[in-house]
Write a protein that holds these residues in place. Structure first.
Motif, PDB file in Angstrom:
ATOM      1  N   ILE A  31     114.241 109.368 -12.308  1.00 39.30           N
ATOM      2  CA  ILE A  31     114.676 108.024 -12.503  1.00 39.30           C
ATOM      3  C   ILE A  31     115.493 108.038 -13.872  1.00 39.30           C
ATOM      4  CG2 ILE A  31     114.730 105.686 -11.979  1.00 39.30           C
ATOM      5  CD1 ILE A  31     112.185 105.982 -10.339  1.00 39.30           C
ATOM      6  N   GLY A  32     116.950 108.017 -13.893  1.00 40.33           N
ATOM      7  CA  GLY A  32     117.483 107.895 -15.118  1.00 40.33           C
ATOM      8  C   GLY A  32     118.115 109.197 -15.551  1.00 40.33           C
ATOM      9  N   ALA A  33     119.414 109.044 -15.678  1.00 39.05           N
ATOM     10  CA  ALA A  33     120.464 110.012 -16.185  1.00 39.05           C
ATOM     11  C   ALA A  33     120.797 110.030 -17.591  1.00 39.05           C
ATOM     12  CB  ALA A  33     121.412 110.428 -15.016  1.00 39.05           C
ATOM     13  N   GLY A  34     119.893 109.757 -18.314  1.00 35.65           N
ATOM     14  CA  GLY A  34     120.017 109.866 -19.810  1.00 35.65           C
ATOM     15  C   GLY A  34     119.820 111.467 -20.337  1.00 35.65           C
ATOM     16  N   PRO A  35     119.840 111.485 -21.726  1.00 38.28           N
ATOM     17  CA  PRO A  35     119.444 113.005 -21.871  1.00 38.28           C
ATOM     18  C   PRO A  35     118.181 113.440 -21.450  1.00 38.28           C
ATOM     19  CG  PRO A  35     120.328 111.550 -23.880  1.00 38.28           C
ATOM     20  CD  PRO A  35     120.152 110.620 -22.700  1.00 38.28           C
ATOM     21  N   GLY A  36     117.319 112.763 -21.400  1.00 40.63           N
ATOM     22  CA  GLY A  36     115.955 113.096 -21.046  1.00 40.63           C
ATOM     23  C   GLY A  36     116.026 113.320 -19.546  1.00 40.63           C
ATOM     24  N   GLY A  37     116.625 112.490 -18.482  1.00 40.58           N
ATOM     25  CA  GLY A  37     116.577 112.759 -17.202  1.00 40.58           C
ATOM     26  C   GLY A  37     117.521 114.190 -16.623  1.00 40.58           C
ATOM     27  N   PHE A  54     118.202 109.609  -9.854  1.00 37.41           N
ATOM     28  CA  PHE A  54     118.770 108.308  -9.423  1.00 37.41           C
ATOM     29  C   PHE A  54     119.310 107.824 -10.724  1.00 37.41           C
ATOM     30  CE2 PHE A  54     115.445 109.049  -5.902  1.00 37.41           C
ATOM     31  CZ  PHE A  54     116.301 108.904  -4.950  1.00 37.41           C
ATOM     32  N   GLU A  55     120.489 107.247 -10.848  1.00 32.37           N
ATOM     33  CA  GLU A  55     120.937 106.520 -11.915  1.00 32.37           C
ATOM     34  C   GLU A  55     121.540 105.233 -11.688  1.00 32.37           C
ATOM     35  OE1 GLU A  55     120.992 106.866 -15.129  1.00 32.37           O
ATOM     36  OE2 GLU A  55     122.124 105.090 -15.101  1.00 32.37           O
ATOM     37  N   LYS A  56     121.254 104.379 -12.297  1.00 28.90           N
ATOM     38  CA  LYS A  56     121.690 103.091 -11.985  1.00 28.90           C
ATOM     39  C   LYS A  56     123.276 102.817 -12.387  1.00 28.90           C
ATOM     40  CE  LYS A  56     119.884 100.172 -15.663  1.00 28.90           C
ATOM     41  NZ  LYS A  56     119.197  99.120 -16.158  1.00 28.90           N
ATOM     42  N   ALA A  57     123.674 103.417 -13.187  1.00 29.42           N
ATOM     43  CA  ALA A  57     124.921 103.242 -13.654  1.00 29.42           C
ATOM     44  C   ALA A  57     125.955 104.300 -12.866  1.00 29.42           C
ATOM     45  CB  ALA A  57     125.187 103.683 -15.392  1.00 29.42           C
ATOM     46  N   SER A  62     124.943 106.432 -19.998  1.00 28.29           N
ATOM     47  CA  SER A  62     125.654 105.045 -20.141  1.00 28.29           C
ATOM     48  C   SER A  62     124.937 104.296 -21.413  1.00 28.29           C
ATOM     49  CB  SER A  62     125.501 104.162 -18.890  1.00 28.29           C
ATOM     50  OG  SER A  62     124.000 104.012 -18.400  1.00 28.29           O
ATOM     51  N   PHE A  63     123.761 104.479 -21.774  1.00 25.05           N
ATOM     52  CA  PHE A  63     123.260 103.871 -22.876  1.00 25.05           C
ATOM     53  C   PHE A  63     124.089 103.887 -23.969  1.00 25.05           C
ATOM     54  CE2 PHE A  63     120.966 104.254 -26.932  1.00 25.05           C
ATOM     55  CZ  PHE A  63     120.071 103.307 -27.200  1.00 25.05           C
ATOM     56  N   TYR A  64     124.700 105.320 -24.327  1.00 30.28           N
ATOM     57  CA  TYR A  64     125.702 105.657 -25.586  1.00 30.28           C
ATOM     58  C   TYR A  64     127.048 104.896 -25.094  1.00 30.28           C
ATOM     59  CZ  TYR A  64     121.955 108.588 -26.839  1.00 30.28           C
ATOM     60  OH  TYR A  64     120.683 109.024 -27.308  1.00 30.28           O
ATOM     61  N   GLU A  65     127.046 104.337 -24.089  1.00 31.52           N
ATOM     62  CA  GLU A  65     128.489 103.449 -24.107  1.00 31.52           C
ATOM     63  C   GLU A  65     128.220 102.108 -24.888  1.00 31.52           C
ATOM     64  OE1 GLU A  65     130.919 104.073 -20.158  1.00 31.52           O
ATOM     65  OE2 GLU A  65     129.464 103.103 -19.699  1.00 31.52           O
ATOM     66  N   LYS A  72     128.662 104.716 -33.809  1.00 26.37           N
ATOM     67  CA  LYS A  72     128.512 106.005 -34.548  1.00 26.37           C
ATOM     68  C   LYS A  72     127.054 106.603 -34.745  1.00 26.37           C
ATOM     69  CE  LYS A  72     129.992 106.674 -38.894  1.00 26.37           C
ATOM     70  NZ  LYS A  72     130.497 107.429 -40.198  1.00 26.37           N
ATOM     71  N   LEU A  73     126.825 107.857 -33.965  1.00 33.45           N
ATOM     72  CA  LEU A  73     125.729 108.502 -33.784  1.00 33.45           C
ATOM     73  C   LEU A  73     125.029 108.846 -35.059  1.00 33.45           C
ATOM     74  CD1 LEU A  73     126.211 110.788 -30.808  1.00 33.45           C
ATOM     75  CD2 LEU A  73     125.384 108.635 -30.756  1.00 33.45           C
ATOM     76  N   ILE A  74     123.599 108.899 -35.268  1.00 35.70           N
ATOM     77  CA  ILE A  74     122.994 109.085 -36.373  1.00 35.70           C
ATOM     78  C   ILE A  74     122.323 110.731 -36.349  1.00 35.70           C
ATOM     79  CG2 ILE A  74     123.005 106.935 -37.702  1.00 35.70           C
ATOM     80  CD1 ILE A  74     119.897 106.836 -36.449  1.00 35.70           C
ATOM     81  N   SER A  75     122.669 111.129 -35.132  1.00 37.29           N
ATOM     82  CA  SER A  75     122.154 112.498 -34.727  1.00 37.29           C
ATOM     83  C   SER A  75     122.996 113.554 -35.232  1.00 37.29           C
ATOM     84  CB  SER A  75     121.821 112.522 -33.256  1.00 37.29           C
ATOM     85  OG  SER A  75     122.879 111.894 -32.605  1.00 37.29           O
ATOM     86  N   ILE A  76     122.854 114.400 -35.844  1.00 36.77           N
ATOM     87  CA  ILE A  76     123.884 115.020 -36.580  1.00 36.77           C
ATOM     88  C   ILE A  76     124.165 116.302 -35.861  1.00 36.77           C
ATOM     89  CG2 ILE A  76     122.905 114.706 -39.002  1.00 36.77           C
ATOM     90  CD1 ILE A  76     121.607 117.358 -39.087  1.00 36.77           C
ATOM     91  N   ASN A 138     124.670 105.114  -9.274  1.00 38.34           N
ATOM     92  CA  ASN A 138     124.907 103.418  -8.801  1.00 38.34           C
ATOM     93  C   ASN A 138     123.504 103.321  -7.774  1.00 38.34           C
ATOM     94  OD1 ASN A 138     127.464 102.859  -9.842  1.00 38.34           O
ATOM     95  ND2 ASN A 138     128.488 104.270  -8.275  1.00 38.34           N
ATOM     96  N   SER A 139     122.838 103.705  -8.381  1.00 36.49           N
ATOM     97  CA  SER A 139     121.166 103.560  -7.366  1.00 36.49           C
ATOM     98  C   SER A 139     120.317 103.139  -8.402  1.00 36.49           C
ATOM     99  CB  SER A 139     120.730 104.911  -6.890  1.00 36.49           C
ATOM    100  OG  SER A 139     121.725 105.426  -6.158  1.00 36.49           O
ATOM    101  N   THR A 140     119.930 101.733  -8.268  1.00 37.80           N
ATOM    102  CA  THR A 140     118.906 101.118  -9.115  1.00 37.80           C
ATOM    103  C   THR A 140     117.570 101.326  -8.493  1.00 37.80           C
ATOM    104  OG1 THR A 140     120.779  99.687 -10.264  1.00 37.80           O
ATOM    105  CG2 THR A 140     118.304  99.091 -10.631  1.00 37.80           C
ATOM    106  N   MET A 141     116.693 101.899  -8.959  1.00 40.67           N
ATOM    107  CA  MET A 141     115.626 102.145  -8.136  1.00 40.67           C
ATOM    108  C   MET A 141     114.332 101.072  -8.514  1.00 40.67           C
ATOM    109  SD  MET A 141     116.756 104.513  -6.546  1.00 40.67           S
ATOM    110  CE  MET A 141     115.510 104.828  -5.572  1.00 40.67           C
ATOM    111  N   HIS A 142     113.628 100.412  -7.729  1.00 43.76           N
ATOM    112  CA  HIS A 142     112.679  99.584  -7.966  1.00 43.76           C
ATOM    113  C   HIS A 142     111.407  99.558  -7.107  1.00 43.76           C
ATOM    114  CE1 HIS A 142     113.139  96.937  -4.240  1.00 43.76           C
ATOM    115  NE2 HIS A 142     114.743  97.429  -4.402  1.00 43.76           N
ATOM    116  N   MET A 169     109.773 109.471 -14.422  1.00 37.99           N
ATOM    117  CA  MET A 169     110.492 108.271 -15.023  1.00 37.99           C
ATOM    118  C   MET A 169     111.285 108.732 -16.391  1.00 37.99           C
ATOM    119  SD  MET A 169     109.752 105.834 -12.974  1.00 37.99           S
ATOM    120  CE  MET A 169     110.537 104.480 -13.878  1.00 37.99           C
ATOM    121  N   ALA A 170     112.541 108.407 -16.322  1.00 41.28           N
ATOM    122  CA  ALA A 170     113.287 109.128 -17.497  1.00 41.28           C
ATOM    123  C   ALA A 170     114.417 107.596 -17.827  1.00 41.28           C
ATOM    124  CB  ALA A 170     114.155 110.229 -17.363  1.00 41.28           C
ATOM    125  N   THR A 171     113.713 106.531 -17.904  1.00 40.24           N
ATOM    126  CA  THR A 171     114.504 105.354 -17.745  1.00 40.24           C
ATOM    127  C   THR A 171     114.832 104.670 -19.121  1.00 40.24           C
ATOM    128  OG1 THR A 171     112.534 103.942 -17.387  1.00 40.24           O
ATOM    129  CG2 THR A 171     114.095 104.341 -15.660  1.00 40.24           C
TER     130      THR A 171
END
Ligand code: FAD
Length: 265
Positions: A31-37, A54-57, A62-65, A72-76, A138-142, A169-171
């Motif tokens: 659950i979650g398609a950020g970097p971790g997922g 499954f990703e809700k966005a 989408s976090f970084y939107e 401005k990222l602080i990861s080099i 577009n799938s918000t899991m609950h 869980m990678a939310t």
């Protein structure tokens, strides 16, 4: 005919024993398609596992939107190291995910040492697409729950049910940390902050919190304010002193200059 009979019998037996899996069954549900997922999906994909993310966005990362608010990222983005050792170079590249595809390196996406956040969003979506990761957007899991048969069950926002043997869980940490400060309702939280500088022009601004978000904000506005005042419950923790990347990074601490030069901040 005998085969068909056997299949029907097997299905009946499974149903009676309660072990039948719904059509929406996957062995692994992330659950979650950020970097971790995405990174998890990469390894599941390579190991030919039956998985889904499954990703809700409507896109990955989408976090970084939205964050960091000033984008401005602080990861080099360390592109040159004077070394040919891939592991060494990868160790110094703070943004790229692990994959066999050499084109999927953030260092190839931008020359900026502190990249714009939308470049990372582009990179993460290329990572998902080029590697054919199985992501249902577009799938918000609950209501993730464990059933008596030890399978997990969960639903999306349309109440479609899914069952999974394993759930990862990678939310991320999506909720703002709201402090118990009387009058907080009068304050703009970082999560709602305007990036329109004209709103800060000629203003006296109090920033509560002296971490990277507070300093990033102060640095963004200090060119147009009368003065910026910062408060927090502890002293500034500067990354160059503590060696912890989560403490205030040099790239965010320009306000310390104007403070030390008695320039009204
Ligand atoms: C203000 C701020 C600035 C930061 N700046 C940087 C930086 O410059 N560089 C850096 O490397 N790190 C930065 N970080 C840290 C970074 O955000 C995290 O390390 C990283 O995003 C964590 O990745 P993740 O995949 O665990 O979670 P996230 O990136 O948060 O991804 C979680 C995903 O899960 C999805 N999701 C959530 N709930 C559900 C649900 N119920 N159903 C389906 N999907 C769901 C979300 O839509 C999201 O896409 C920053 C963090 C903050 C708070």
């Amino acid at each position: 005919m005998l085969n068909l009979f056997c299949s029907v019998l097997l299905l009946l037996l499974l149903s009676v024993s309660g072990k039948v899996k719904s059509p929406n069954y996957k062995e692994y549900c992330v659950i979650g398609a950020g970097p971790g997922g995405l990174q998890m999906a990469y390894f599941l994909h390579n190991a030919a596992r039956n998985y889904i993310v499954f990703e809700k966005a409507d896109k990955a990362g989408s976090f970084y939107e939205i964050y960091p608010i000033h984008q401005k990222l602080i990861s080099i983005n360390k592109r040159y190291t004077d070394r040919t050792n891939k592991e060494f170079n990868f160790r110094h590249d703070w943004n790229s995910l692990v994959s066999h595809d050499e084109s999927l390196k953030m260092t190839k996406y931008t020359n900026e040492f502190f990249p714009p956040a939308d470049t990372l969003v582009q990179y993460l979506n290329d990572f998902a697409t080029k590697l054919n990761l199985k992501i249902q957007y577009n799938s918000t899991m609950h209501d993730v729950m464990k059933r008596d048969d030890k399978l997990f069950q969960m639903w999306d926002q349309h109440d479609n049910a899914y069952t999974c043997k394993y759930v990862i869980m990678a939310t991320g940490i999506a909720k703002p940390n709201i402090p118990l400060i009387p009058g907080y309702e009068l304050i703009e939280g970082y999560e709602n902050l305007s990036t329109n500088l004209s709103q800060f022009m000629n203003q006296n601004v109090l920033v509560i919190g002296r971490g990277n978000a507070g300093h990033e904000t102060a640095q963004y506005i200090y060119g147009v304010t009368n003065h910026v005042h910062m408060m927090s419950r502890s002293r500034n923790k500067l990354a160059w002193a503590t060696h912890y990347v989560g403490h205030v990074r040099a790239v965010n601490n320009a306000l310390l200059d104007t403070y030390h030069f008695n320039s009204l901040d």
